[in-house]
Scaffold this motif. Structure first.
Motif, PDB file in Angstrom:
ATOM      1  N   GLY A  58       0.785  -1.225   0.000  1.00 24.69           N
ATOM      2  CA  GLY A  58       0.000   0.000   0.000  1.00 24.69           C
ATOM      3  C   GLY A  58       0.815   1.272   0.000  1.00 24.69           C
ATOM      4  O   GLY A  58       0.271   2.352   0.243  1.00 24.69           O
ATOM      5  N   ARG A  59       2.106   1.166  -0.289  1.00 30.26           N
ATOM      6  CA  ARG A  59       2.958   2.355  -0.251  1.00 30.26           C
ATOM      7  C   ARG A  59       2.630   3.285  -1.419  1.00 30.26           C
ATOM      8  O   ARG A  59       2.361   2.841  -2.534  1.00 30.26           O
ATOM      9  CB  ARG A  59       4.425   1.933  -0.319  1.00 30.26           C
ATOM     10  N   TYR A  77      -1.967  -8.400   1.772  1.00 30.60           N
ATOM     11  CA  TYR A  77      -2.001  -7.012   1.340  1.00 30.60           C
ATOM     12  C   TYR A  77      -2.165  -6.100   2.540  1.00 30.60           C
ATOM     13  O   TYR A  77      -2.847  -6.454   3.505  1.00 30.60           O
ATOM     14  CB  TYR A  77      -3.163  -6.737   0.359  1.00 30.60           C
ATOM     15  N   ASN A  78      -1.560  -4.940   2.468  1.00 25.07           N
ATOM     16  CA  ASN A  78      -1.786  -3.874   3.439  1.00 25.07           C
ATOM     17  C   ASN A  78      -2.371  -2.678   2.710  1.00 25.07           C
ATOM     18  O   ASN A  78      -2.011  -2.393   1.562  1.00 25.07           O
ATOM     19  CB  ASN A  78      -0.478  -3.446   4.106  1.00 25.07           C
ATOM     20  N   ARG A  79      -3.243  -1.976   3.396  1.00 24.02           N
ATOM     21  CA  ARG A  79      -3.705  -0.685   2.905  1.00 24.02           C
ATOM     22  C   ARG A  79      -3.654   0.311   4.062  1.00 24.02           C
ATOM     23  O   ARG A  79      -3.961  -0.012   5.208  1.00 24.02           O
ATOM     24  CB  ARG A  79      -5.140  -0.763   2.363  1.00 24.02           C
ATOM     25  N   SER A  80      -3.247   1.520   3.730  1.00 19.43           N
ATOM     26  CA  SER A  80      -3.153   2.607   4.703  1.00 19.43           C
ATOM     27  C   SER A  80      -3.983   3.777   4.215  1.00 19.43           C
ATOM     28  O   SER A  80      -4.077   4.022   3.011  1.00 19.43           O
ATOM     29  CB  SER A  80      -1.694   3.041   4.884  1.00 19.43           C
ATOM     30  N   ALA A  81      -4.560   4.506   5.155  1.00 23.32           N
ATOM     31  CA  ALA A  81      -5.478   5.587   4.785  1.00 23.32           C
ATOM     32  C   ALA A  81      -4.738   6.809   4.263  1.00 23.32           C
ATOM     33  O   ALA A  81      -5.111   7.377   3.241  1.00 23.32           O
ATOM     34  CB  ALA A  81      -6.345   5.966   5.982  1.00 23.32           C
ATOM     35  N   VAL A  82      -3.673   7.231   4.984  1.00 21.17           N
ATOM     36  CA  VAL A  82      -3.023   8.502   4.648  1.00 21.17           C
ATOM     37  C   VAL A  82      -1.511   8.339   4.602  1.00 21.17           C
ATOM     38  O   VAL A  82      -0.944   7.413   5.190  1.00 21.17           O
ATOM     39  CB  VAL A  82      -3.371   9.611   5.673  1.00 21.17           C
ATOM     40  N   ALA A  83      -0.866   9.263   3.884  1.00 18.88           N
ATOM     41  CA  ALA A  83       0.594   9.361   3.910  1.00 18.88           C
ATOM     42  C   ALA A  83       1.005  10.036   5.215  1.00 18.88           C
ATOM     43  O   ALA A  83       0.326  10.951   5.703  1.00 18.88           O
ATOM     44  CB  ALA A  83       1.085  10.165   2.710  1.00 18.88           C
ATOM     45  N   TYR A  84       2.118   9.591   5.768  1.00 19.33           N
ATOM     46  CA  TYR A  84       2.552  10.089   7.086  1.00 19.33           C
ATOM     47  C   TYR A  84       3.332  11.397   6.912  1.00 19.33           C
ATOM     48  O   TYR A  84       4.544  11.464   7.079  1.00 19.33           O
ATOM     49  CB  TYR A  84       3.407   9.026   7.763  1.00 19.33           C
ATOM     50  N   THR A  85       2.606  12.461   6.608  1.00 16.49           N
ATOM     51  CA  THR A  85       3.182  13.787   6.430  1.00 16.49           C
ATOM     52  C   THR A  85       3.380  14.447   7.794  1.00 16.49           C
ATOM     53  O   THR A  85       2.867  13.961   8.807  1.00 16.49           O
ATOM     54  CB  THR A  85       2.246  14.651   5.575  1.00 16.49           C
TER      55      THR A  85
END
Length: 289
Positions: A58-59, A77-85
Motif C-alpha cells: 500500500g505504499r 495485502y496492506n492498505r493505509s489511509a493517509v501518507a505520514y506527512t
C-alpha cells in the motif's frame, strides 16, 4: 429595516452549517460532512493514499521492500489511509502522547477509508493478473473470486497490534485497539485482542530498518488470558463456511517497514494453525510512511 430581509437572513442562518473549532487546525470553520470534528479546509488537505504505487504493502511512493529477495510475506495485502506527512504526524502525536481522545472517532473513520480501498481492490478480479493467480494457494479467496465474480470479500476478524504493559500504563490506552473499535462498529466486524507483546521494544521511530526487524522477532505471542481464549473458540465455532481460510485483519496506526505487522501476522497464523484453521492475513494502518 425590511422585515422580509430579516426573515430571509434568519432562515439562511438556520440552514447554514454551524461553525466548529476544528480538531486539526484549531480554527473556526465549516464542518466536514464526512469526518467528525474537522473543517472542510482541513478535510480537503488530508493526504489520502488513493492509488498506492505498491499494491502489496500500500505504499504511495516507490517500494523496494516488497521486491527484496527472500522477504517473507505473512500478510497478503496492506492498505493505509493517509501518507505520514508532518501534519498527520502531529495529529497522531496529539492523540497518542497528549491525550486528545476526541480524535479517536476521526482517526477510526479515516482508517475505514483504507478498509474500503482494500475491499474494492480484492472485489475486482481484473486487478489480478493470471501470473498472480497461479501463485496463489488452492483455497485462496482470489481463486474463488475468479470462479465466482459475484462473491464479495469481507474480513472475519480484526486483531489490533498490542502494546507493552509499560506503554499501556504510560498512555492509558492502546491506539490500535481504539482504531479497531471504530472500524468494528462501522463494519460490524468483531475484534479480539488475540496477541500480547512478549517484551518491550522501545520506540521504533528512532531505529533503522534492520533494528526494527530484529526487535520484532518473537515480539508477539498468543494471548493466554482464559477469557480471550474462550471468546476466540466461540468465534471460531460461529464462523460460516468452516472449510475456507479465515480472513483476518491486523490493525495498527503506522506502517513503516512492516516488521510489526509481519510479526503479528506470523503469531496469528500459528494460533489459527493450532486450531487446525487456515488464515489469510491482511493489514490496515492509519498511516503509511
Amino acid at each position: 429595516m425590511n422585515p422580509l430581509n430579516d426573515w430571509i437572513n434568519g432562515i439562511r442562518s438556520l440552514l447554514a452549517p454551524a461553525m466548529i473549532c476544528c480538531l486539526i487546525c484549531s480554527k473556526n470553520g465549516r464542518p466536514s460532512a464526512g469526518l467528525p470534528g474537522i473543517c472542510t479546509g482541513c478535510e480537503a488537505g488530508i493526504p489520502w493514499i488513493r492509488q498506492p504505487r505498491c499494491q502489496k504493502c500500500g505504499r504511495h511512493t516507490g517500494c523496494p521492500d516488497c521486491n527484496r529477495s527472500g522477504q517473507s510475506a505473512p500478510i497478503l495485502y496492506n492498505r493505509s489511509a493517509v501518507a505520514y506527512t508532518p501534519v498527520m504526524r502531529e495529529l497522531l502525536g496529539r492523540y497518542k502522547y497528549r491525550g486528545h481522545e476526541r480524535l479517536a472517532p476521526l482517526l477510526g473513520l479515516m482508517l475505514d477509508r483504507a478498509y474500503i480501498q482494500l475491499k474494492a481492490y480484492i472485489d475486482h478480479p481484473q486487478n489480478f493478473t493470471q501470473v498472480q493467480s497461479r501463485q496463489l494457494p488452492e483455497h485462496h479467496f482470489l481463486r474463488k473470486k475468479r470462479a465466482n465474480p459475484a462473491s464479495l470479500w469481507h474480513a472475519d476478524l480484526l486483531v489490533p497490534v498490542p502494546v507493552s504493559d509499560s506503554r499501556l500504563m504510560e498512555r492509558g490506552f492502546n491506539q490500535a485497539e481504539r482504531l479497531a473499535d471504530v472500524l468494528s462498529r462501522v463494519r460490524r466486524i468483531p475484534q479480539l485482542p488475540l496477541l500480547v507483546r512478549t517484551h518491550h521494544t522501545g520506540k521504533q521511530s528512532f531505529k533503522s530498518r534492520a533494528e526494527r526487524i530484529a526487535d520484532m522477532k518473537y515480539a508477539f505471542a498468543a494471548n493466554s488470558d482464559n477469557s480471550v481464549k474462550a471468546q476466540f473458540n466461540s468465534w471460531l465455532s460461529q464462523v460460516k463456511a468452516p472449510g475456507r481460510p479465515l480472513q483476518i485483519l491486523i490493525i495498527d496506526d503506522i506502517y513503516t517497514t512492516g516488521s510489526t505487522i509481519r510479526a503479528c501476522a506470523e503469531a496469528v497464523q500459528l494460533m489459527c494453525a493450532s486450531h487446525r484453521r487456515d488464515a489469510e492475513i491482511y493489514s490496515l494502518t492509519w498511516a503509511r510512511s
